[in-house]
Each structure stands twice: as structure tokens, then as C-alpha cells.
Design a protein around this motif. Structure first.
Motif, PDB file in Angstrom:
ATOM      1  N   HIS A  35       0.811  -1.219   0.000  1.00 35.85           N
ATOM      2  CA  HIS A  35       0.000   0.000   0.000  1.00 35.85           C
ATOM      3  C   HIS A  35       0.846   1.271   0.000  1.00 35.85           C
ATOM      4  CE1 HIS A  35      -3.743  -2.241   0.736  1.00 35.85           C
ATOM      5  NE2 HIS A  35      -3.012  -3.015   1.519  1.00 35.85           N
ATOM      6  N   SER A  36       2.151   1.134   0.276  1.00 35.19           N
ATOM      7  CA  SER A  36       2.976   2.327   0.498  1.00 35.19           C
ATOM      8  C   SER A  36       3.009   3.251  -0.713  1.00 35.19           C
ATOM      9  CB  SER A  36       4.388   1.924   0.920  1.00 35.19           C
ATOM     10  OG  SER A  36       5.006   1.212  -0.115  1.00 35.19           O
ATOM     11  N   ARG A  37       2.964   2.675  -1.911  1.00 33.25           N
ATOM     12  CA  ARG A  37       3.056   3.533  -3.089  1.00 33.25           C
ATOM     13  C   ARG A  37       1.808   4.399  -3.281  1.00 33.25           C
ATOM     14  NH1 ARG A  37       2.058  -0.484  -8.243  1.00 33.25           N
ATOM     15  NH2 ARG A  37       2.529  -2.227  -6.878  1.00 33.25           N
ATOM     16  N   TYR A  38       0.713   4.027  -2.582  1.00 32.85           N
ATOM     17  CA  TYR A  38      -0.508   4.834  -2.659  1.00 32.85           C
ATOM     18  C   TYR A  38      -0.616   5.810  -1.485  1.00 32.85           C
ATOM     19  CZ  TYR A  38      -1.551   1.043  -5.851  1.00 32.85           C
ATOM     20  OH  TYR A  38      -1.477   0.127  -6.858  1.00 32.85           O
ATOM     21  N   GLY A  39       0.314   5.718  -0.546  1.00 32.58           N
ATOM     22  CA  GLY A  39       0.302   6.627   0.597  1.00 32.58           C
ATOM     23  C   GLY A  39      -0.783   6.314   1.611  1.00 32.58           C
ATOM     24  N   GLY A  40      -1.367   5.142   1.532  1.00 28.53           N
ATOM     25  CA  GLY A  40      -2.411   4.749   2.478  1.00 28.53           C
ATOM     26  C   GLY A  40      -2.996   3.419   2.047  1.00 28.53           C
ATOM     27  N   VAL A  41      -3.845   2.856   2.900  1.00 22.07           N
ATOM     28  CA  VAL A  41      -4.421   1.548   2.608  1.00 22.07           C
ATOM     29  C   VAL A  41      -5.515   1.667   1.549  1.00 22.07           C
ATOM     30  CG1 VAL A  41      -5.688  -0.412   3.579  1.00 22.07           C
ATOM     31  CG2 VAL A  41      -3.919   0.725   4.928  1.00 22.07           C
ATOM     32  N   VAL A  42      -5.406   0.861   0.485  1.00 22.38           N
ATOM     33  CA  VAL A  42      -6.452   0.822  -0.548  1.00 22.38           C
ATOM     34  C   VAL A  42      -7.349  -0.379  -0.227  1.00 22.38           C
ATOM     35  CG1 VAL A  42      -6.940   0.720  -3.021  1.00 22.38           C
ATOM     36  CG2 VAL A  42      -4.797   1.748  -2.207  1.00 22.38           C
ATOM     37  N   PRO A  43      -8.613  -0.119   0.187  1.00 24.45           N
ATOM     38  CA  PRO A  43      -9.463  -1.202   0.707  1.00 24.45           C
ATOM     39  C   PRO A  43      -9.595  -2.401  -0.229  1.00 24.45           C
ATOM     40  CG  PRO A  43     -10.473   0.910   1.176  1.00 24.45           C
ATOM     41  CD  PRO A  43      -9.273   1.194   0.304  1.00 24.45           C
ATOM     42  N   GLU A  44      -9.809  -2.166  -1.503  1.00 21.20           N
ATOM     43  CA  GLU A  44     -10.009  -3.275  -2.435  1.00 21.20           C
ATOM     44  C   GLU A  44      -8.752  -4.138  -2.560  1.00 21.20           C
ATOM     45  OE1 GLU A  44     -12.678  -4.359  -3.623  1.00 21.20           O
ATOM     46  OE2 GLU A  44     -11.876  -5.825  -5.052  1.00 21.20           O
ATOM     47  N   ILE A  45      -7.602  -3.476  -2.580  1.00 19.35           N
ATOM     48  CA  ILE A  45      -6.335  -4.223  -2.650  1.00 19.35           C
ATOM     49  C   ILE A  45      -6.139  -5.032  -1.367  1.00 19.35           C
ATOM     50  CG2 ILE A  45      -3.813  -3.977  -2.722  1.00 19.35           C
ATOM     51  CD1 ILE A  45      -4.194  -1.603  -4.599  1.00 19.35           C
ATOM     52  N   ALA A  46      -6.490  -4.432  -0.238  1.00 16.85           N
ATOM     53  CA  ALA A  46      -6.347  -5.133   1.046  1.00 16.85           C
ATOM     54  C   ALA A  46      -7.205  -6.405   1.061  1.00 16.85           C
ATOM     55  CB  ALA A  46      -6.740  -4.220   2.198  1.00 16.85           C
ATOM     56  N   SER A  47      -8.464  -6.305   0.611  1.00 17.13           N
ATOM     57  CA  SER A  47      -9.352  -7.479   0.616  1.00 17.13           C
ATOM     58  C   SER A  47      -8.778  -8.600  -0.231  1.00 17.13           C
ATOM     59  CB  SER A  47     -10.735  -7.130   0.063  1.00 17.13           C
ATOM     60  OG  SER A  47     -11.205  -5.948   0.616  1.00 17.13           O
ATOM     61  N   ARG A  48      -8.337  -8.255  -1.427  1.00 14.77           N
ATOM     62  CA  ARG A  48      -7.812  -9.283  -2.331  1.00 14.77           C
ATOM     63  C   ARG A  48      -6.582  -9.963  -1.752  1.00 14.77           C
ATOM     64  NH1 ARG A  48      -9.367  -8.301  -8.080  1.00 14.77           N
ATOM     65  NH2 ARG A  48     -11.118  -6.868  -7.912  1.00 14.77           N
ATOM     66  N   ARG A  49      -5.726  -9.157  -1.125  1.00 15.56           N
ATOM     67  CA  ARG A  49      -4.502  -9.722  -0.551  1.00 15.56           C
ATOM     68  C   ARG A  49      -4.820 -10.630   0.647  1.00 15.56           C
ATOM     69  NH1 ARG A  49      -0.106 -11.697  -2.086  1.00 15.56           N
ATOM     70  NH2 ARG A  49       1.737 -11.282  -0.827  1.00 15.56           N
ATOM     71  N   HIS A  50      -5.798 -10.215   1.462  1.00 17.32           N
ATOM     72  CA  HIS A  50      -6.224 -11.078   2.579  1.00 17.32           C
ATOM     73  C   HIS A  50      -6.637 -12.455   2.059  1.00 17.32           C
ATOM     74  CE1 HIS A  50      -6.020  -8.334   5.916  1.00 17.32           C
ATOM     75  NE2 HIS A  50      -6.915  -7.497   5.438  1.00 17.32           N
ATOM     76  N   LEU A  51      -7.397 -12.417   0.972  1.00 12.74           N
ATOM     77  CA  LEU A  51      -7.896 -13.663   0.391  1.00 12.74           C
ATOM     78  C   LEU A  51      -6.739 -14.571  -0.041  1.00 12.74           C
ATOM     79  CD1 LEU A  51     -10.720 -14.705  -0.050  1.00 12.74           C
ATOM     80  CD2 LEU A  51     -10.767 -13.604  -2.287  1.00 12.74           C
ATOM     81  N   GLU A  52      -5.695 -13.953  -0.600  1.00 14.77           N
ATOM     82  CA  GLU A  52      -4.536 -14.744  -1.040  1.00 14.77           C
ATOM     83  C   GLU A  52      -3.747 -15.306   0.148  1.00 14.77           C
ATOM     84  OE1 GLU A  52      -3.795 -12.057  -5.061  1.00 14.77           O
ATOM     85  OE2 GLU A  52      -2.423 -11.877  -3.361  1.00 14.77           O
ATOM     86  N   LEU A  53      -3.713 -14.561   1.255  1.00 16.67           N
ATOM     87  CA  LEU A  53      -2.823 -14.916   2.359  1.00 16.67           C
ATOM     88  C   LEU A  53      -3.463 -15.745   3.466  1.00 16.67           C
ATOM     89  CD1 LEU A  53      -1.023 -11.463   2.849  1.00 16.67           C
ATOM     90  CD2 LEU A  53       0.040 -13.562   2.011  1.00 16.67           C
ATOM     91  N   ILE A  54      -4.788 -15.643   3.612  1.00 17.38           N
ATOM     92  CA  ILE A  54      -5.421 -16.105   4.854  1.00 17.38           C
ATOM     93  C   ILE A  54      -5.151 -17.583   5.171  1.00 17.38           C
ATOM     94  CG2 ILE A  54      -7.730 -16.512   3.803  1.00 17.38           C
ATOM     95  CD1 ILE A  54      -7.206 -15.018   7.266  1.00 17.38           C
ATOM     96  N   ASP A  55      -5.261 -18.457   4.164  1.00 18.87           N
ATOM     97  CA  ASP A  55      -5.053 -19.882   4.433  1.00 18.87           C
ATOM     98  C   ASP A  55      -3.636 -20.160   4.917  1.00 18.87           C
ATOM     99  OD1 ASP A  55      -7.620 -20.493   3.799  1.00 18.87           O
ATOM    100  OD2 ASP A  55      -7.201 -21.244   1.773  1.00 18.87           O
ATOM    101  N   ALA A  56      -2.667 -19.570   4.240  1.00 18.52           N
ATOM    102  CA  ALA A  56      -1.266 -19.806   4.611  1.00 18.52           C
ATOM    103  C   ALA A  56      -0.970 -19.241   5.994  1.00 18.52           C
ATOM    104  CB  ALA A  56      -0.345 -19.160   3.572  1.00 18.52           C
ATOM    105  N   VAL A  57      -1.549 -18.098   6.318  1.00 19.12           N
ATOM    106  CA  VAL A  57      -1.294 -17.476   7.625  1.00 19.12           C
ATOM    107  C   VAL A  57      -1.891 -18.327   8.742  1.00 19.12           C
ATOM    108  CG1 VAL A  57      -1.864 -15.463   9.059  1.00 19.12           C
ATOM    109  CG2 VAL A  57      -0.988 -15.127   6.747  1.00 19.12           C
ATOM    110  N   ILE A  58      -3.095 -18.865   8.527  1.00 15.40           N
ATOM    111  CA  ILE A  58      -3.724 -19.732   9.539  1.00 15.40           C
ATOM    112  C   ILE A  58      -2.900 -21.016   9.712  1.00 15.40           C
ATOM    113  CG2 ILE A  58      -5.752 -21.156  10.059  1.00 15.40           C
ATOM    114  CD1 ILE A  58      -7.461 -18.941   8.706  1.00 15.40           C
ATOM    115  N   SER A  59      -2.489 -21.625   8.586  1.00 15.45           N
ATOM    116  CA  SER A  59      -1.664 -22.850   8.670  1.00 15.45           C
ATOM    117  C   SER A  59      -0.389 -22.574   9.439  1.00 15.45           C
ATOM    118  CB  SER A  59      -1.288 -23.348   7.273  1.00 15.45           C
ATOM    119  OG  SER A  59      -2.442 -23.667   6.559  1.00 15.45           O
ATOM    120  N   ASP A  60       0.219 -21.429   9.165  1.00 18.40           N
ATOM    121  CA  ASP A  60       1.466 -21.055   9.823  1.00 18.40           C
ATOM    122  C   ASP A  60       1.250 -20.904  11.334  1.00 18.40           C
ATOM    123  OD1 ASP A  60       4.129 -20.462   9.893  1.00 18.40           O
ATOM    124  OD2 ASP A  60       3.871 -18.334   9.410  1.00 18.40           O
TER     125      ASP A  60
END
Ligand code: KG4
Ligand code: ZN
Length: 331
Positions: A35-60
Motif C-alpha cells: 500500500h505504500s506507493r498509494y500513501g495509504g491503505v487501498v481497501p479493495e487491494i487489502a481485501s484481495r490480498r487477505h484472500l490470497e494470504l489467509i489460508d497460509a497465515v492460519i496454517s502457519d
């Protein structure tokens, strides 16, 4: 064991916490750089990234705690407040995991997580206590008598303290997220060089930080870009001092009220600020109040604090939570 899941903003988090408050794992996949290149959190990008990461983060988180799903007794998840799309990823993942094993589910208030962070670990704080919570999205003082309940005594009327840090840092040309950068720069500056307002609105325990940000904007404009660059450390130190003075000034008032608890906890991302930490220690010492400052990883957003809150809750039994929804606003 409680499996906690937190996706309210831009960090994908999962943790395993025991019923005794012991933290067995606490995993955070930060999206900061994304998000740093946008100078703040972009909600839509955050949601998509959560979706990509959530399973691996829980397994970890399960792996680091050395358990598998059969060792989980309750699933806890942040229900709100936060970014609705981001929250939905965590809530959906939690419901799916819990339902697959008919486990109970605890929907947790993100703010209660910050308020109660100091009840985790080896020397937990005991109620009654006051909590100063200052993060990127929230700033308030709360009183805790019987967790997970808390009573807000005062809150910010406009910007959160972390937002003030981030916006101030941006005006000084520092990269996002600016709070830690401004903290670092301030160490080389003179906090008395500039006189910024400590606006404490009304007679209650509320805060206001939007005027401070405007004052910095005008000061930078008045002295010009060259001078502002040369004196960036002084500007940072003076600006930080104004935020910390406001936070601790109200905290002092809260602690000096009749019948106030003799225990204080600080939490939220801004509790990582070095000047706030040392100032809180001085204040607590002066007033004879015991102080809890959680380690950095429990100050910023994390899932251990969410699992921690669930210890004080009656979770919803399967299948009562299948229609549970995330909520962007505070309850
Ligand atoms: O609690 P948190 O991780 O997320 C929210 O729930 O908002 O807080 C993030 C905020 C950001 O505004 C960040 O700039 C601020 O905490 N922060 C700091 C420091 N470290 C993080 N602010 C001042 N000084 C720091 N060292
Ligand atoms: Zn937070």
C-alpha cells in the motif's frame, strides 16, 4: 486452544492462544509495502490480498503452535470495526473452519482486542484498569471493570492519533506508514523548537488532532520547503510532542478522577511510539499507578489480542453463527 483471526485493515493475522492467556503463536503478514506507493491503505487491494494470504497465515499459526485443527476448541474472529471487504475475508474463513468441525465461534470487537491486549502473557493486567488506545483508526480512553466489557471515557472527535502521525509524516516528506519514521526522526530534533497546539476539546476526556495537522501544514508553508527540510527533525520532534502531550494529558485527567483504577494499560499501534512509552512510564511513576505496555507485536494489529478477548466471551455454538456478518462500524 483458541484460534484467532484478524483481517480488519491491511494485516492478515492468525494466532493460537491458550485459555490461560499464553500465546502459542502470533502470525502477522503485513501488506504495508503493497500500500505504500498509494500513501495509504487501498481497501479493495487489502481485501484481495487477505484472500490470497489467509489460508497460509492460519496454517502457519497452527504449525508454530505445534497443533492441528483437532487441537482448536474455539475459533475467534474480528467482526468489526474495520474495512468491510477486509473483515469479510476473516469472518468467512473463520465460519468455514469452525463449521467444518462444528466448533463454537466468537465474534470479537477489534477495539476490545486493543483494550484487553495487556491481559495476555505472563504478568497480565487485572481489572479494574484504564486503557489508553491509540491506533491508526481509533483513539480513546476506556475503563475496564469486567472484560470483555469496557466503557469509553473519551475519544477523538476527528483524526486518530496514528492518523495524525501518518499525515504529519507525509507533510514532512517521510514514507508511509509515517508513524515509526516520524518517531525516528524526532529523536534527532528539538521538541521545543516549534509551538504546536494541544487541542483538548470541551471539559470531558475527548481528543482532537485535526487542528494540529493543519498547524503543521501552515508552519511548513510559512518557513518554506528549504527551511522545512533543514529543520525536519525539529518539526517532527515538536509535532510528536504535541500528540504525546495530548494523549498523556487526558490520561492523567482520567487517572486523577475520583475512584479511578490504579492500573493503566496502553495499546494500539501508537503505543509503539518511544516518547509515548517513556512519557507513560513517567506519568505512572508520578501518580503511583502500575503501567502495562504490551510488546510491540501486541500493540499493532494482531490476532492474539482477538483470541485473547474470546477467553472472556461465551462463543456461539455451531451452527448459530452461519449467518454471522462482518460490521464496518463499532458496535
Ligand atoms: O493498531 P495499528 O497497527 O492499526 C490500526 O488499528 O489502526 O496502528 C497503526 C498506526 C499507524 O498510524 C502507525 O503510523 C502508528 O500506528 N505507529 C506509530 C508508531 N508505530 C506505529 N506512531 C507513532 N510512533 C510509532 N513508533
Ligand atoms: Zn487496530
Amino acid at each position: 486452544m483458541i484460534l484467532g483471526i484478524e483481517t480488519s485493515c491491511d494485516d492478515t493475522c492468525a494466532a493460537v492462544v491458550g485459555a490461560d492467556g499464553a500465546i502459542h503463536s502470533n502470525v502477522v503478514a503485513s501488506q504495508g509495502l503493497l500500500h505504500s506507493r498509494y500513501g495509504g491503505v487501498v481497501p479493495e487491494i487489502a481485501s484481495r490480498r487477505h484472500l490470497e494470504l489467509i489460508d497460509a497465515v492460519i496454517s502457519d499459526a497452527l504449525e508454530r503452535a505445534d497443533i492441528d485443527l483437532s487441537g482448536v476448541g474455539t475459533v475467534a474472529v474480528t467482526q468489526g470495526p474495520g474495512l468491510i471487504g477486509a473483515l469479510l475475508v476473516g469472518v468467512s474463513a473463520a465460519k468455514a473452519l469452525a463449521a467444518a468441525r462444528s466448533l463454537p465461534l466468537a465474534p470479537v470487537d477489534h477495539l476490545a482486542g486493543h483494550v484487553l491486549a495487556s491481559t495476555l502473557g505472563r504478568s497480565p493486567i487485572k481489572p479494574p484498569f484504564l486503557a489508553l488506545v491509540a491506533s491508526g483508526g481509533h483513539t480513546f480512553i476506556a475503563r475496564v471493570d469486567s472484560p470483555p466489557e469496557y466503557r469509553m471515557l473519551g475519544r477523538t472527535l476527528d483524526d486518530a492519533a496514528g492518523e495524525a502521525f501518518d499525515k504529519g509524516a507525509r507533510l514532512l516528506g517521510l514514507p508511509y506508514p509515517g508513524g515509526p519514521e516520524l518517531d525516528r526522526l524526532a529523536r534527532e530534533g528539538d521538541a521545543l523548537a516549534f509551538d504546536f497546539p494541544r487541542s483538548l476539546p470541551g471539559s470531558g476526556l475527548d481528543f482532537s488532532f485535526s487542528g494540529l495537522k493543519t498547524a503543521l501544514l501552515y508552519t511548513v508553508r510559512d518557513i518554506g520547503p528549504e527551511e522545512a527540510k533543514r529543520r525536519a527533525a525539529d518539526l517532527a520532534a515538536s509535532y510528536q510532542r504535541a500528540i504525546v502531550d495530548a494523549l498523556l494529558g487526558r490520561t492523567r485527567e482520567a487517572l486523577e478522577q475520583a475512584g479511578a483504577p490504579r492500573r493503566l494499560a496502553i495499546g494500539g499501534g501508537v503505543a509503539a511510539n518511544s516518547e509515548l512509552r517513556s512519557g507513560a512510564e513517567r506519568l505512572a511513576g508520578e501518580l503511583g499507578v502500575a503501567l502495562w505496555v504490551p510488546p510491540f507485536e501486541l500493540c499493532t494489529d494482531n490476532a492474539a489480542m482477538i483470541a485473547g478477548v474470546a477467553r472472556f466471551m461465551e462463543p456461539i455454538a455451531y451452527p448459530g453463527y452461519l449467518a454471522l456478518d462482518a460490521s464496518a462500524r463499532a458496535a
